[in-house]
Design an enzyme around this catalytic site. Structure first.
Site, mmCIF file in Angstrom:
data_model
loop_
_atom_site.group_PDB
_atom_site.id
_atom_site.type_symbol
_atom_site.label_atom_id
_atom_site.label_comp_id
_atom_site.label_asym_id
_atom_site.label_seq_id
_atom_site.Cartn_x
_atom_site.Cartn_y
_atom_site.Cartn_z
ATOM 1 N N HIS A 1 0.857 -1.182 0.000
ATOM 2 C CA HIS A 1 0.000 0.000 0.000
ATOM 3 C C HIS A 1 0.883 1.218 0.000
ATOM 4 O O HIS A 1 1.948 1.213 0.613
ATOM 5 C CB HIS A 1 -0.909 0.008 1.240
ATOM 6 C CG HIS A 1 -2.045 0.954 1.095
ATOM 7 N ND1 HIS A 1 -1.916 2.286 1.381
ATOM 8 C CD2 HIS A 1 -3.309 0.764 0.674
ATOM 9 C CE1 HIS A 1 -3.073 2.882 1.137
ATOM 10 N NE2 HIS A 1 -3.926 1.988 0.698
ATOM 11 N N ASP B 1 -8.133 -5.003 -0.038
ATOM 12 C CA ASP B 1 -8.674 -5.760 -1.169
ATOM 13 C C ASP B 1 -8.284 -7.223 -1.158
ATOM 14 O O ASP B 1 -8.808 -8.000 -1.956
ATOM 15 C CB ASP B 1 -8.220 -5.115 -2.483
ATOM 16 C CG ASP B 1 -8.931 -3.806 -2.696
ATOM 17 O OD1 ASP B 1 -10.095 -3.732 -2.298
ATOM 18 O OD2 ASP B 1 -8.318 -2.873 -3.221
HETATM 19 N N1 ACO Z 1 4.255 -7.716 -4.985
HETATM 20 C C1 ACO Z 1 5.595 -7.773 -5.144
HETATM 21 N N2 ACO Z 1 6.413 -6.712 -4.959
HETATM 22 C C2 ACO Z 1 5.851 -5.562 -4.619
HETATM 23 C C3 ACO Z 1 4.451 -5.419 -4.442
HETATM 24 C C4 ACO Z 1 3.648 -6.558 -4.633
HETATM 25 N N3 ACO Z 1 2.326 -6.488 -4.494
HETATM 26 N N4 ACO Z 1 4.145 -4.142 -4.098
HETATM 27 C C5 ACO Z 1 5.315 -3.492 -4.063
HETATM 28 N N5 ACO Z 1 6.350 -4.340 -4.363
HETATM 29 C C6 ACO Z 1 7.785 -4.029 -4.351
HETATM 30 C C7 ACO Z 1 8.193 -3.210 -5.575
HETATM 31 O O1 ACO Z 1 8.622 -4.038 -6.634
HETATM 32 C C8 ACO Z 1 9.310 -2.362 -5.002
HETATM 33 O O2 ACO Z 1 10.454 -3.192 -4.896
HETATM 34 P P1 ACO Z 1 11.939 -2.553 -5.075
HETATM 35 O O3 ACO Z 1 12.073 -1.557 -3.953
HETATM 36 O O4 ACO Z 1 12.857 -3.715 -4.971
HETATM 37 O O5 ACO Z 1 11.943 -1.907 -6.432
HETATM 38 C C9 ACO Z 1 8.858 -2.058 -3.579
HETATM 39 O O6 ACO Z 1 8.008 -3.176 -3.216
HETATM 40 C C10 ACO Z 1 8.078 -0.756 -3.419
HETATM 41 O O7 ACO Z 1 6.997 -0.784 -4.375
HETATM 42 P P2 ACO Z 1 6.356 0.516 -5.043
HETATM 43 O O8 ACO Z 1 5.638 0.108 -6.268
HETATM 44 O O9 ACO Z 1 7.424 1.567 -5.168
HETATM 45 O O10 ACO Z 1 5.367 0.988 -3.915
HETATM 46 P P3 ACO Z 1 4.201 1.998 -4.113
HETATM 47 O O11 ACO Z 1 3.941 2.579 -2.769
HETATM 48 O O12 ACO Z 1 4.493 2.930 -5.235
HETATM 49 O O13 ACO Z 1 2.982 1.074 -4.616
HETATM 50 C C11 ACO Z 1 1.089 -0.322 -4.633
HETATM 51 C C12 ACO Z 1 1.923 0.679 -3.829
HETATM 52 C C13 ACO Z 1 0.733 0.283 -6.005
HETATM 53 C C14 ACO Z 1 -0.207 -0.581 -3.877
HETATM 54 C C15 ACO Z 1 1.901 -1.617 -4.808
HETATM 55 O O14 ACO Z 1 2.237 -2.160 -3.548
HETATM 56 C C16 ACO Z 1 1.153 -2.667 -5.650
HETATM 57 O O15 ACO Z 1 1.256 -2.650 -6.886
HETATM 58 N N6 ACO Z 1 0.389 -3.616 -4.988
HETATM 59 C C17 ACO Z 1 -0.401 -4.581 -5.710
HETATM 60 C C18 ACO Z 1 -1.693 -3.933 -6.197
HETATM 61 C C19 ACO Z 1 -2.691 -3.690 -5.074
HETATM 62 O O16 ACO Z 1 -2.952 -4.545 -4.239
HETATM 63 N N7 ACO Z 1 -3.289 -2.482 -5.097
HETATM 64 C C20 ACO Z 1 -4.336 -2.113 -4.135
HETATM 65 C C21 ACO Z 1 -3.893 -0.969 -3.295
HETATM 66 S S1 ACO Z 1 -5.082 -0.681 -2.039
HETATM 67 C C22 ACO Z 1 -6.284 0.231 -2.773
HETATM 68 O O17 ACO Z 1 -6.133 0.858 -3.787
HETATM 69 C C23 ACO Z 1 -7.548 0.192 -2.085
#
Ligand code: ACO
Length: 429
Positions: free
Chosen positions: A307, A364
């Site tokens: 998140h 979610d």
């Molecule tokens: N699975 C695997 N790796 C992940 C995930 C995941 N779900 N989420 C983040 N990471 C990793 C990234 O690859 C990154 O790794 P790195 O530092 O080695 O490059 C690190 O964790 C940070 O990730 P970011 O994408 O920079 O984090 P951000 O805060 O921008 O993104 C987000 C948050 C979009 C929710 C992300 O965690 C994601 O894509 N999750 C899956 C989709 C999801 O469940 N979305 C619902 C959000 S809740 C809502 O909208 C109600």
């Protein structure tokens, strides 16, 4: 407590005011920085940028706190109804008994939608995604209520637009579902409360009255409450941004619905179930999929994990996990994807990759399992999220209007070509 921040650029220093919120959140006000220094701040994805001052929702991502208008989400989820929470978000306080009765009655009076609008539902291809339909139908409401177009509505007119949208949204959502399964639509009935009416229009039949299980009503209330607001996320910021151009409520909310559709935002609830199904069909080897999620050369992400702001746990996920168990027990459903979800959660919570990056199950991760148990098809999940988020979007739009916020217009740092001379087409290399 600091009263100002000092920025030093070369030999020149600039004093920047500090803004402190009621929960002690601190910001440096850089709104005049460009005027005095020529510099802007750069923050792709607005990860560290406050776009507004708001009195609606507070969350602390480190401590896992979420409050609407000062009330902890745990208390609201346990003790109130969705309509009470909608009132709280939009008008600022929990309603007194007579206020809630009036709110319910006002909404009941507006649940019908214009008969001509029924043709719109017929116009969509039967397999079109419900989120696309919802966004189009909500913006279409503006054609039926042109009085909503004026940016200078009186408070009374604005309130009527808000009531109409809250009332009609539940009807629109249930009719989208009915159309998708080829069943005749069910009209709203004033004898029901908001959530029961929605469930009746969705699962009711013209041929017989149906009994709606109180456990189902309660689970639906909980889900809608948990989704009702989440401060300046992608869809809410979209609603505020569109509304800041003095755009009407229907169009602003339709834009928010489009923003919510994406799988990185509200679309994640659909993506979670699709992912769990895929893992199940692949033999249920959760380790294999965790490995994929960690592989930088693989696009796969564990949907429902991570998140932007919650970096220890998502308080909504805790509540929803319990609601999920209650619903499945009461309805006597044993869902194999729930077992996969539990295995996945367990494995990820102990895996250094997820622990180091503070990736926890979000709201979610479990909501889809409940929606499925209640009988909703997967592609309706994000639509249900939108139904829940509606009061939050409305409250944010209303607050933005009442605070007379300026039109949203971020700046950029240009990194493209400079000064190229036009060349005739035959001379281009
Ligand atoms: N699975 C695997 N790796 C992940 C995930 C995941 N779900 N989420 C983040 N990471 C990793 C990234 O690859 C990154 O790794 P790195 O530092 O080695 O490059 C690190 O964790 C940070 O990730 P970011 O994408 O920079 O984090 P951000 O805060 O921008 O993104 C987000 C948050 C979009 C929710 C992300 O965690 C994601 O894509 N999750 C899956 C989709 C999801 O469940 N979305 C619902 C959000 S809740 C809502 O909208 C109600």
């Amino acid at each position: 407590m600091l009263e100002k921040a000092t920025l030093k650029l070369g030999e020149t220093t600039f004093d920047l005011p500090i803004v402190i919120g009621t929960e002690n959140e601190k910001a440096i006000d850089i709104s005049k920085l460009r005027d005095v220094s020529g510099y802007i701040t750069l923050d792709s994805g607005y990860k560290n940028t406050g776009a507004t001052k708001s009195a609606i929702t507070y969350l602390d991502g480190e401590l896992g706190i979420l409050k609407y208008r000062g009330y902890p989400i745990e208390q609201l989820a346990e003790k109130s109804t969705f309509l009470e929470v909608a009132f709280l978000l939009i008008y600022g306080d929990l309603p007194k008994k007579e206020e809630l009765d009036k709110f319910q009655a006002d909404i009941s009076r507006h649940t019908l939608i214009h008969e001509d609008m029924k043709k719109f539902f017929d116009g969509f291809p039967s397999k079109s995604h419900p989120m696309g339909q919802l966004s189009s139908l909500v913006v279409s409401l503006s054609s039926f209520y042109p009085e909503s177009l004026s940016a200078r509505q009186t408070d009374e007119e604005k309130n009527l637009t808000i009531i109409k949208l809250l009332a009609k949204m539940a009807t629109v959502v249930s009719w989208i579902y009915k159309k998708s399964i080829g069943h005749p639509i069910i009209y709203p009935q004033n004898k029901y409360d908001y959530v029961t009416n929605f469930l009746n229009m969705t699962f009711g039949q013209r041929t017989e009255e149906i009994e709606i299980d109180p456990v189902v009503v309660s689970a639906m209330n909980t889900l809608l409450i948990l989704h009702a607001d989440h401060e300046q996320n992608c869809s809410t910021s979209t609603v505020r941004m569109v509304g800041s151009s003095d755009c009407n409520l229907y169009a602003s909310i339709a834009a928010g619905i489009s923003a919510l559709w994406g799988p990185l935002h509200g679309g994640a609830n659909q993506a979670v179930i699709e992912m769990l199904e895929k893992i199940k069909d692949d033999g249920g080897d959760t380790e294999k999929w965790i490995k994929k999620a960690k592989d930088k050369d693989d696009d796969f992400r564990l949907m429902g994990f991570g998140h932007r702001v919650y970096k220890n746990f998502d308080p909504r996920a805790k509540i929803i996990k319990k609601a999920c168990d209650d619903v499945l027990n009461k309805l006597g459903i044993s869902d194999p994807v729930l077992d996969i979800a539990k295995k996945l959660e367990e494995a990820a919570l102990h895996d250094p990759y997820f622990v180091e990056r503070k990736l926890y199950p979000n709201v979610d991760f479990y909501s889809g399992i409940i929606y499925r148990a209640l009988g909703f098809p997967t592609d309706m999940f994000t639509v249900l999220f939108a139904l829940g988020r509606l009061p939050g979007w409305i409250a944010q739009w209303k607050e933005m209007r009442e605070n007379k916020e300026p039109i949203g217009r971020p700046r950029q740092i240009y990194i493209g070509e400079v000064n190229r001379d036009f060349s005739e087409i035959q001379n281009r290399k």
